[in-house]
Design an enzyme around this catalytic site. Structure first.
Site, mmCIF file in Angstrom:
data_model
loop_
_atom_site.group_PDB
_atom_site.id
_atom_site.type_symbol
_atom_site.label_atom_id
_atom_site.label_comp_id
_atom_site.label_asym_id
_atom_site.label_seq_id
_atom_site.Cartn_x
_atom_site.Cartn_y
_atom_site.Cartn_z
ATOM 1 N N ARG C 247 46.959 64.643 35.159
ATOM 2 C CA ARG C 247 47.466 65.033 33.801
ATOM 3 C C ARG C 247 47.056 66.517 33.686
ATOM 4 N NH1 ARG C 247 43.583 62.903 29.714
ATOM 5 N NH2 ARG C 247 42.695 65.042 29.766
ATOM 6 N N HIS C 251 44.441 65.428 26.965
ATOM 7 C CA HIS C 251 44.979 64.152 26.623
ATOM 8 C C HIS C 251 45.952 64.186 25.696
ATOM 9 C CE1 HIS C 251 45.328 59.931 25.501
ATOM 10 N NE2 HIS C 251 45.246 60.183 24.310
ATOM 11 N N TYR C 260 34.942 67.377 29.494
ATOM 12 C CA TYR C 260 34.654 66.035 30.618
ATOM 13 C C TYR C 260 35.330 66.616 31.947
ATOM 14 C CZ TYR C 260 39.171 65.101 28.719
ATOM 15 O OH TYR C 260 40.687 65.180 28.386
HETATM 16 C C1 LIG Z 1 44.503 49.265 22.800
HETATM 17 C C2 LIG Z 1 44.269 50.669 22.739
HETATM 18 N N1 LIG Z 1 42.771 51.171 22.856
HETATM 19 C C3 LIG Z 1 42.473 52.607 22.785
HETATM 20 C C4 LIG Z 1 43.566 53.449 22.376
HETATM 21 C C5 LIG Z 1 43.231 54.945 22.428
HETATM 22 N N2 LIG Z 1 44.067 55.497 23.662
HETATM 23 C C6 LIG Z 1 45.221 56.037 23.413
HETATM 24 S S1 LIG Z 1 45.380 56.739 25.265
HETATM 25 C C7 LIG Z 1 44.106 56.193 25.599
HETATM 26 C C8 LIG Z 1 44.103 56.520 27.192
HETATM 27 C C9 LIG Z 1 45.049 55.986 28.034
HETATM 28 O O1 LIG Z 1 44.851 56.083 29.360
HETATM 29 P P1 LIG Z 1 45.682 55.860 30.494
HETATM 30 O O2 LIG Z 1 45.991 54.486 30.493
HETATM 31 O O3 LIG Z 1 45.144 56.099 31.704
HETATM 32 O O4 LIG Z 1 46.917 56.921 30.216
HETATM 33 P P2 LIG Z 1 47.236 58.262 30.132
HETATM 34 O O5 LIG Z 1 46.797 58.770 28.755
HETATM 35 O O6 LIG Z 1 45.841 58.731 31.111
HETATM 36 O O7 LIG Z 1 48.471 58.782 30.551
HETATM 37 C C10 LIG Z 1 43.434 55.644 24.790
HETATM 38 C C11 LIG Z 1 41.845 55.041 25.084
HETATM 39 C C12 LIG Z 1 45.035 52.788 22.227
HETATM 40 N N3 LIG Z 1 46.017 53.668 22.235
HETATM 41 N N4 LIG Z 1 45.257 51.663 22.274
#
Ligand SMILES: Cc1ncc(C[n+]2csc(CCOP(=O)(O)OP(=O)(O)O)c2C)c(N)n1
Ligand SMILES: Cc1ncc(C[n+]2csc(CCOP(=O)(O)OP(=O)(O)O)c2C)c(N)n1
Ligand SMILES: [Mg+2]
Ligand SMILES: [Mg+2]
Lengths: 336, 327, 336, 327
Positions: C247, C251, C260
């Site tokens: 990434r 975020h 971090y």
């Molecule tokens: C059920 C749920 N919990 C928490 C969140 C908040 N949240 C949004 S994106 C994210 C991280 C996702 O990480 P990953 O699956 O690795 O995808 P990336 O964002 O790295 O592409 C979180 C914790 C959410 N959207 N849905």
């Protein structure tokens, strides 16, 4: 040839005690069906065919310190952990004195804090993250305890299994995930439950060792669970152990299994009934002379009879005690 | 018109809808070969094959989620939750997904899904096989919740639910399954979702309830009628969103209202009914709005004396009706 | 040496089209940040660094028939499936004409029925069982379509991943589970997310093949997704493909990643920016002469400018249209 | 007494409780190194180490379930759900497990767990980052739900929640995080869970609400006071189980009641409040019980005009108060 239990460093009296617990487990289970079929208790959920896995696993732990999170078929586990036949009879009759729930829950919903048997519910697999949380708490406190959590192979398809196992793996927590694979989830055979061949194929996805072992041999189960417990205590994290068994009874007293499996299949499975094979083993090992066996059966019969009689005559909780214990301090009952 | 049981009405509706529309299919735990733990889907596996009566893995969130996916592309899935108590792992799929698909896509996508689940107590099912769970969902626009009381309503409403363009939770009282029987036409018919039904007309007091309690109220109403007290019994049938008009009409008419649910009291369906009445008919009321419900404890215990203590029954209903009439 | 795309049987113009889509994806993404930082749009969630995985996967499918269930970083997937830059600008500005949601959802919550882009939400991983359900429906209708569902590596820890993957495995459904492993779930690095080394280690637990591949090479991704799609169409069931990416941005526009991870780490990752490497590839393949490249950049710039202008000036949905579309037949608005 | 923000009160309570009791620990997504997406746990990772401020995998059911396990053996876990919207995957653990552990074990086991989650709208969060989710849970005996409005209440109630012997859902309004500031003693104090708080005394009308809306009501009350209308503002603080006595007292006193929530109307917290009043104070009322709430649509849209249309605000509140006063 050296006897298996000697090779594993299990004392003779422990093996005998394992057999004894297994026999109590089975005889108690059989009695429950009789009580149900004669209309004395409304419901039975049974562990027949899975006792070896339960007893082997429980005896491999420190039964004075470790935690168990059993599922509904685990008479063997809870008996090994100090619950009594009387306790289980009280639960079957749903009496006030039932230590599991005071008659609030169905039989098979175990819980007894003094024996570190963690209270369970009906929705399957919710206990898996609990085991992880207990392990986390114990690790925080630098204790050496292990949590053993059991569940069926069908239940390993729940999200909570995945989330809990991964959490334990990431934090290298002292948890043993013990699957009692009895080939069915009610009517649904394992082929329609699991896309993988084995539940243990999932272990790699959680960074833990996974094993599929003979669940009809309590010593084999002992061996793997003992090793897992040792690893856990050394800080090497969780393990997944799948014990291959067969559910010898219908799912519960409400189920008629003839609609989804053949009598032949069940008959064939009975040929490797773990109680029979372990009985042969302890006999061959010279630990169960005929008169000792007779005496054992007799004393178990007496114990069950006495427990049954006690439980049958024990009082129910008062109707309005249904209002108690919603929150701390509601001993006087919740507001209506 | 044949007299059939509540559960046979479920089965009849399912069979007829599956015969009518090949997009209708069933999925759930043990619904196939075994025909369901209550036998609600008995015979359907044999008639329609395992492609349309799927025994799923033991995973409620997948059952709901897979059904949602299929519904989005034109299927009419009927998902069974083995017990309403076990719908909880599927809450995210039902609330975050099914209920919001039409709205969030600005009407581009939709989710014509039915989730059936047996609920309710009095069958010695203890904490986790006796619950009423409707209040968890009865605050989610986008969802509809249907809880029929009679075999006639079961058939007409289940058919309507399957044909509905939006997700419907269809809760069946498991104690009614075999104990409640009634006339059910063999012909095809649907009943309107979102409409309450006056099961008995009356002028002195109004009872508003749903599910098994409708029968308790009707029974008590007969007794009271013998004493000259005429009870109007309103069966909500759809508990979300509520039929405000029917509620307001009956409450205004009699001015004395008793609301009944088998669920815990605080935060239940009847709380909303009370709020609607308090908002719209305050000056027509001759008595405080009475609520009769289960006690506010987590769920019904297993031991018979405690179960009875919790469970709604004809005596409790009659007593409350009598008290209200005398107010 | 034969060029990779030739070996894979991909036509030159397809490769160019892949590059073009990738470039649009990146330029649009960059513009979104500019718009955000200049206060014109309130929120951006970005896919920079993951375009190769997205483009490679989307182009390996039948973009006229297959379904995609993208997650929030998938500009590349939805652009390949027919959503336009204008559509995405309308979403960024939350305007009425936004085909995803009419301005109801945040950007990155894709959905467009006519292009078989399935409506998504914020709670992660809920789309996984949907993909399985769509595949089930299509299989029932004897169609040959495949569902592609994407998600992050953090999201592969949700129960819905497990339940959905197992369901697809049991029923051998035509689903491709594509994990875009970008090393972080917001601030949490993969080492604290996953107990396994790789997400693909989980495939065996669902009876499906699993692969971990270079997510910076669109052709590599194409190859694996194409093979998975072929298997799926042949009735051989689902596949799990983990694409290793990084990434490159925080975020979202609300995140500050400096708390971090180190700037060096990000800088290092930029060395294998998939856009750069793919650009080199198409250049070396002689598919992108300098003047063509210049022209391409220019036309994309124009397209983005026009889309932006259009979207900025487009009307919002009327306030009270918030009442519409709760149920079928509520075009006039729900009751207040 | 220092004036601090709502979110700083959260942080202060967490820090003080972690200092006080080594069994208190925090777990959730991004709560550690990053200090939470809203920075509610900022600095705690540094102070207490990663053992007591755990960055968990992205899995809410595990977060809740692991916390429950730890709570059962004596820990005091504070689990963070990143947004209240994402509590849905944890519903089974919260409702089937946390809420029932004491009851089902006949008081043998207990579950002193706190689940914190930011909720609420007006921050351009769209459907899934704006929701009020309390109504989903506000029907589950065994649970407590706290929703504070001021920094002072945040500190005192969060501390009380952590010390409580039973599971508490603690919902923090994310729009209040930085916009609401107030006096917060540096000293240790707790406020009683289960008790409403009269934030303003008045005699003409009663407003009963919670969370951010308390501030809208207080603001409007000042305006109305200038015109001689005295509003009593009751802050529920604990929305489940409700403080019946406080509700009844204030409703009986003024006879004119306006209930406000930011949530959808049907099946909301204020429905139960209305039901309580209708049951207990009917003859003291001079006006129908008014409810002011969000529209019954699935959730708040993203586009500003639609968000504003949905979201509660001072103007809507003032208008409703004025109308009631004039009734
Ligand atoms: C059920 C749920 N919990 C928490 C969140 C908040 N949240 C949004 S994106 C994210 C991280 C996702 O990480 P990953 O699956 O690795 O995808 P990336 O964002 O790295 O592409 C979180 C914790 C959410 N959207 N849905
Ligand atoms: C969440 C949930 N769904 C459904 C049920 C109903 N149910 C009880 S046991 C069971 C089958 C369990 O199968 P398995 O995990 O293999 O354990 P076994 O009974 O075979 O020992 C089902 C579906 C339940 N208890 N919980
Ligand atoms: Mg099984
Ligand atoms: Mg990631």
């Amino acid at each position: 040839m050296e006897l298996k239990h000697k090779k594993l460093g299990i004392a003779d009296e422990t093996v005998f005690h394992m057999y004894e617990t297994m026999l109590i487990t089975r005889r108690l289970d059989e009695r429950m069906w009789l009580l149900n079929r004669s209309g004395k208790i409304p419901f039975v959920v049974s562990g027949q065919g899975q006792e070896a896995a339960q007893i082997g696993a429980a005896f491999a732990l420190n039964r004075e310190e470790d935690f168990v999170l059993p599922y509904y078929r685990d008479f063997g586990v809870v008996l090994a952990f100090g619950m009594t036949v009387k306790d289980l009879m009280l639960a079957a009759f749903a009496k006030a004195e039932d230590p599991n729930s005071g008659g609030r829950q169905m039989p098979g919903h175990f819980g007894q804090k003094k024996n570190r048997i963690v209270t369970g519910s009906s929705p399957v697999t919710t206990q898996v993250p609990h085991a992880v949380g207990i392990a986390l708490a114990e690790k925080m406190d630098k204790k050496q305890t292990v949590s053993l959590v059991t569940f069926g192979e069908g239940s390993s398809n729940q999200g909570d299994f995945h989330e809990g196992a991964n959490f334990a793996g990431v934090h290298k927590l002292p948890v043993i995930f013990l699957c009692e694979n009895n080939q069915y989830a009610i009517s649904v055979p394992v082929s329609k439950q699991l896309a993988s061949v084995r539940v243990s194929d999932r272990a790699a996805g959680y960074g833990m060792p996974g094993y599929t072992i003979d669940g009809n041999d309590p010593l084999e189960v002992y061996k793997y669970v003992k090793e897992a417990a040792d690893r856990a205590r050394r800080g090497e994290g969780p393990s997944l152990i799948e014990t291959m068994t067969y559910r010898l009874t219908p799912h519960t007293s409400d189920d008629d299994d003839r609609s989804y499996r053949s009598a032949e299949e069940v008959k064939k499975a009975k040929l490797s009934d773990p109680l029979d094979t372990f009985r042969s083993y302890v006999k061959e090992a010279g630990l169960l002379p005929d008169e000792k066996e007779e005496q054992l059966e007799k004393s178990i019969l007496t114990m069950i009879n006495e427990a049954m009689e006690y439980a049958e005559n024990a009082p129910f909780a008062k109707p309005e005690s249904a209002l108690q214990f919603v929150y701390a301090g509601t001993e006087q009952g919740a507001e209506k | 018109m044949p007299v059939i049981s509540y559960i046979d009405a479920v089965k009849m509706a399912l069979r007829e809808e599956m015969e009518r529309d090949r997009n209708v299919f069933i999925l759930g735990e043990d619904v196939g070969k075994k025909g369901g733990v209550f036998k609600a889907t008995e015979g359907l596996y044999e008639q329609f094959g395992e492609e349309r009566v799927l025994d799923t893995p033991l995973a409620e969130s997948a059952i709901a989620g897979v059904a949602i996916g299929a519904a989005m592309v034109g299927k009419r899935p009927v998902a069974e939750m083995q017990f309403a108590d076990f719908i909880m792992p599927a809450v995210n799929q039902i609330i975050s997904e099914a209920a919001r698909i039409r709205y969030r896509s600005n009407n581009d996508w939709s989710c014509p899904l039915v989730v059936r689940a047996p609920y309710g107590g009095g069958i010695h099912g203890a904490l986790y096989h006796s619950q009423s769970v409707e209040a968890v969902f009865a605050n989610q626009p986008g969802l509809k919740i249907v809880m029929p009381s009679t075999p006639y309503d079961v058939k007409g409403l289940l058919k309507a639910a399957i044909r509905d363009e939006d997700p419907v939770l269809f809760f069946e009282h498991k104690k009614a399954y075999r104990s409640i029987k009634g006339d059910v036409p063999e012909a095809d018919y649907v009943l309107p979702i979102g409409k309450a039904d006056v099961k008995r007309k009356g002028t002195d007091i109004t009872v508003i309830t749903y599910g098994l309690c409708v029968h308790f109220a009707l029974g008590a109403a007969e007794k009271l009628a013998a004493e000259g007290i005429e009870t109007e019994v309103v069966d909500l049938r759809t508990v979300y969103p509520l039929d405000k008009q029917a509620i307001i009409e009956s409450a205004s008419k009699t001015g004395k209202v008793l609301l009944i649910t088998e669920d815990n009291k605080e935060g239940s369906i009847i709380s909303e009914v009370a709020a609607i009445i308090a908002e719209h008919c305050l000056f027509d009321l001759d008595a405080p709005i009475q609520r009769l419900a289960g006690p506010d404890v987590p769920a019904m215990p297993y031991a018979l004396p405690m179960e009875k203590y919790f469970m709604m029954n004809p005596e409790k209903v009659e007593k409350a009706m009598r008290e209200l009439a005398e107010f």
